[in-house]
Design a protein around this motif. Structure first.
Motif, PDB file in Angstrom:
ATOM      1  N   ASN A 151       0.648  -0.588   0.004  1.00 57.39           N
ATOM      2  CA  ASN A 151       0.038   0.150  -0.262  1.00 57.39           C
ATOM      3  C   ASN A 151       0.755   1.176   0.018  1.00 57.39           C
ATOM      4  O   ASN A 151       0.547   2.055  -0.236  1.00 57.39           O
ATOM      5  CB  ASN A 151      -0.507   0.012   1.004  1.00 57.39           C
ATOM      6  CG  ASN A 151      -2.137  -0.576   0.879  1.00 57.39           C
ATOM      7  OD1 ASN A 151      -2.647  -1.495  -0.742  1.00 57.39           O
ATOM      8  ND2 ASN A 151      -2.335  -1.636   2.204  1.00 57.39           N
ATOM      9  N   LYS A 155       1.142   4.117  -3.248  1.00 61.52           N
ATOM     10  CA  LYS A 155       0.913   5.535  -2.273  1.00 61.52           C
ATOM     11  C   LYS A 155       2.274   6.352  -3.405  1.00 61.52           C
ATOM     12  O   LYS A 155       2.312   7.542  -4.121  1.00 61.52           O
ATOM     13  CB  LYS A 155       0.966   5.849  -1.245  1.00 61.52           C
ATOM     14  CG  LYS A 155      -0.249   5.555  -0.644  1.00 61.52           C
ATOM     15  CD  LYS A 155      -0.154   5.757   0.758  1.00 61.52           C
ATOM     16  CE  LYS A 155      -2.114   5.130   1.418  1.00 61.52           C
ATOM     17  NZ  LYS A 155      -1.976   5.061   2.869  1.00 61.52           N
ATOM     18  N   GLN A 161      -6.115  11.543  -7.647  1.00 62.06           N
ATOM     19  CA  GLN A 161      -5.607  10.316  -6.719  1.00 62.06           C
ATOM     20  C   GLN A 161      -6.800   9.665  -5.346  1.00 62.06           C
ATOM     21  O   GLN A 161      -6.797  10.705  -4.180  1.00 62.06           O
ATOM     22  CB  GLN A 161      -4.274  10.600  -6.327  1.00 62.06           C
ATOM     23  CG  GLN A 161      -3.512  10.869  -7.820  1.00 62.06           C
ATOM     24  CD  GLN A 161      -3.736   9.156  -8.319  1.00 62.06           C
ATOM     25  OE1 GLN A 161      -3.335   7.963  -8.259  1.00 62.06           O
ATOM     26  NE2 GLN A 161      -2.877   9.504 -10.467  1.00 62.06           N
ATOM     27  N   TYR A 162      -6.739   8.897  -5.207  1.00 58.21           N
ATOM     28  CA  TYR A 162      -7.317   8.245  -3.099  1.00 58.21           C
ATOM     29  C   TYR A 162      -8.411   8.905  -3.415  1.00 58.21           C
ATOM     30  O   TYR A 162      -8.848   9.795  -1.987  1.00 58.21           O
ATOM     31  CB  TYR A 162      -5.825   8.182  -2.326  1.00 58.21           C
ATOM     32  CG  TYR A 162      -5.515   7.600  -2.428  1.00 58.21           C
ATOM     33  CD1 TYR A 162      -5.465   6.110  -1.904  1.00 58.21           C
ATOM     34  CD2 TYR A 162      -4.351   7.484  -3.808  1.00 58.21           C
ATOM     35  CE1 TYR A 162      -4.042   4.958  -2.404  1.00 58.21           C
ATOM     36  CE2 TYR A 162      -3.418   6.299  -3.648  1.00 58.21           C
ATOM     37  CZ  TYR A 162      -3.039   4.845  -2.975  1.00 58.21           C
ATOM     38  OH  TYR A 162      -1.938   4.067  -2.911  1.00 58.21           O
ATOM     39  N   ASP A 169     -10.694   8.102  -0.294  1.00 60.62           N
ATOM     40  CA  ASP A 169     -10.246   8.975   1.608  1.00 60.62           C
ATOM     41  C   ASP A 169     -10.275  10.472   1.402  1.00 60.62           C
ATOM     42  O   ASP A 169      -9.299  11.247   0.817  1.00 60.62           O
ATOM     43  CB  ASP A 169      -9.124   7.839   1.649  1.00 60.62           C
ATOM     44  CG  ASP A 169      -8.567   8.377   3.030  1.00 60.62           C
ATOM     45  OD1 ASP A 169      -9.033   9.189   3.766  1.00 60.62           O
ATOM     46  OD2 ASP A 169      -7.805   7.606   3.580  1.00 60.62           O
ATOM     47  N   MET A 214      -7.459  12.074   3.919  1.00 57.57           N
ATOM     48  CA  MET A 214      -5.377  11.885   2.665  1.00 57.57           C
ATOM     49  C   MET A 214      -5.212  13.083   3.238  1.00 57.57           C
ATOM     50  O   MET A 214      -5.265  13.847   1.771  1.00 57.57           O
ATOM     51  CB  MET A 214      -5.765  10.269   2.367  1.00 57.57           C
ATOM     52  CG  MET A 214      -4.590  10.281   1.912  1.00 57.57           C
ATOM     53  SD  MET A 214      -4.140   8.643   0.843  1.00 57.57           S
ATOM     54  CE  MET A 214      -5.087   7.208   2.069  1.00 57.57           C
ATOM     55  N   LYS A 219      -3.140  14.518   1.191  1.00 55.45           N
ATOM     56  CA  LYS A 219      -2.504  15.063  -0.378  1.00 55.45           C
ATOM     57  C   LYS A 219      -2.042  16.284  -0.236  1.00 55.45           C
ATOM     58  O   LYS A 219      -2.346  17.378  -0.233  1.00 55.45           O
ATOM     59  CB  LYS A 219      -3.509  14.643  -1.661  1.00 55.45           C
ATOM     60  CG  LYS A 219      -3.804  13.085  -1.258  1.00 55.45           C
ATOM     61  CD  LYS A 219      -4.841  12.821  -2.341  1.00 55.45           C
ATOM     62  CE  LYS A 219      -6.136  13.855  -2.046  1.00 55.45           C
ATOM     63  NZ  LYS A 219      -7.341  13.271  -3.496  1.00 55.45           N
ATOM     64  N   ASP A 275      -0.494  10.578   1.439  1.00 55.90           N
ATOM     65  CA  ASP A 275      -0.380  10.617   3.232  1.00 55.90           C
ATOM     66  C   ASP A 275       1.612  11.024   3.243  1.00 55.90           C
ATOM     67  O   ASP A 275       1.879   9.528   3.817  1.00 55.90           O
ATOM     68  CB  ASP A 275      -0.931   9.187   2.733  1.00 55.90           C
ATOM     69  CG  ASP A 275      -1.468   7.993   4.064  1.00 55.90           C
ATOM     70  OD1 ASP A 275      -1.151   9.618   4.836  1.00 55.90           O
ATOM     71  OD2 ASP A 275      -0.674   7.090   4.424  1.00 55.90           O
TER      72      ASP A 275
END
Length: 382
Positions: free
Chosen positions: A20, A24, A67-68, A71, A74, A76, A121
């Motif tokens: 994971n 990222k 991206q992501y 969440d 998170m 960024k 993250d």
């Protein structure tokens, strides 16, 4: 009835042993690779420095927004603000709109160093590249600019191969210096490659590229290990390696791990904003809410060490500086480079110098992958 004990165990450090975490890093790299390609394409005759800086930062922000997305909590953001350093300006030039040099217009033949970074993250990917405005197959880069760009490229290639587990930092230092000399160059003094950690580009393990005798004697020796991440950051010059501090105002800063009871209201306000927006990643004053108040607050913050200034340095007129910057993942299978600007093109960068040292040539021909020993089949006893 069992008794209970309080535990003081620390939270495990996240590394690329976790798939994971790798995802990222690579997602951040995808964003920054796309962003630098946009800035490279726009680095043409007539482009303004401030516009290129804004273009890079905006491209990172747009890329990160994709991206992501599920969440929402998170972290960024920009891990290094887009800097555009032209000709004698070595690095860290990311001006505000009203700063000297912001309106500088690129001209054919200008040697431009671009750098930027993104984080997801806290896992950051950074990239830096040198481009010559107007260069083409019909009008290739020659002379000192070609020497410096080629030296930086091959130094980066060597570092990637030498970051394999079990190698040591001072071996890298020696090889980089030999490569630079082959092109009539020197690494710029105080240039350091850092191990990266979650939330921090300046990890414990470091590689100094052009140490003085005193620095070499005192510099901590380290051995590279699997599941580490490194920011390879190479600057070489056709000059003597001594870049001087510029008169241009510093605009890039980062929060440090130092704690201090700040006395001024301006300093307390700016460090709170920085902590919330940027954590410990470098930022430009241009990205803060109030540039004037931020600059005022940074005076005390840098004085007491709660913030670090990324000072601008200059090379002598007539010399050329080449930069290559990228993030690599050190794994048991090899050293993987995840950020990349424009691929080095020997047709475009035409230097009349070359590496002749057999040891260096053999190093550059080795794979970045680690070949695992094949297990011999067990022959059953008769």
């Amino acid at each position: 009835m069992s008794s209970s004990k309080t535990s003081s165990t620390k939270t495990p450090v996240a590394t690329i042993a976790d798939s994971n975490v790798v995802s990222k890093y690579k997602a951040a790299a995808e964003v920054v690779n796309g962003a630098i390609r946009k800035v490279l394409s726009a680095s043409k005759e007539g482009a303004k420095v401030i516009d290129l800086c804004k273009l890079g930062d905006a491209a990172i922000e747009v890329g990160l927004s994709k991206q992501y997305t599920k969440d929402k909590k998170m972290s960024k953001g920009i891990a290094y603000p887009t800097s555009v350093s032209v000709n004698t300006i070595v690095c860290h030039f990311s001006p505000g709109a009203s700063e000297e040099g912001a309106e500088q217009v690129l001209a054919v033949g200008d040697v431009v160093r671009l750098q930027m970074g993104a984080q997801i993250d806290g896992f950051a990917a950074v990239v830096g590249e040198t481009v010559v405005v107007g260069a083409s197959d019909a009008s290739p880069v020659t002379g000192k600019a070609a020497d410096a760009i080629a030296a930086a490229h091959f130094a980066g290639e060597a570092i990637q191969r030498l970051l394999k587990p079990g190698n040591r930092n001072m071996v890298v230092t020696d090889r980089v210096q030999k490569i630079a000399r082959a092109f009539g160059c020197k690494p710029i003094e105080n240039t350091v490659c850092h191990e990266q950690k979650q939330g921090d580009l300046d990890g414990d393990k470091q590689i100094i590229l052009n140490p003085t005798d005193e620095q070499r004697a005192a510099f901590p020796s380290c051995e590279f290990a699997p599941f580490e991440v490194y920011l390879v950051d190479v600057y070489v010059t056709t000059g003597d390696g001594h870049a001087k501090k510029s008169a241009l105002r510093t605009n890039i800063y980062k929060k440090t791990s130092t704690t201090y009871q700040l006395k001024t209201k301006a300093a307390r306000a700016v460090i709170n904003e920085v902590s919330q927006k940027f954590s410990k990643f470098p930022f430009t004053i241009r990205s803060c809410d109030d540039e004037r108040k931020t600059r005022m607050g940074m005076i005390e913050c840098t004085k007491v060490g709660v913030a670090q200034a990324f000072e601008i340095h200059e090379e002598k007129a007539g010399e050329a500086v080449g930069q290559i910057t990228f993030t690599v993942l050190v794994t048991p299978n090899g050293v993987e480079r995840i950020t990349q600007g424009a691929a080095f093109d020997p047709k475009l960068i035409q230097t009349d110098k070359k590496i002749e040292d057999t040891e260096l040539l053999e190093l550059l021909q080795t794979s970045t992958k680690i070949k695992k020993p094949t297990k011999k089949p067990v022959v059953p006893a008769a």
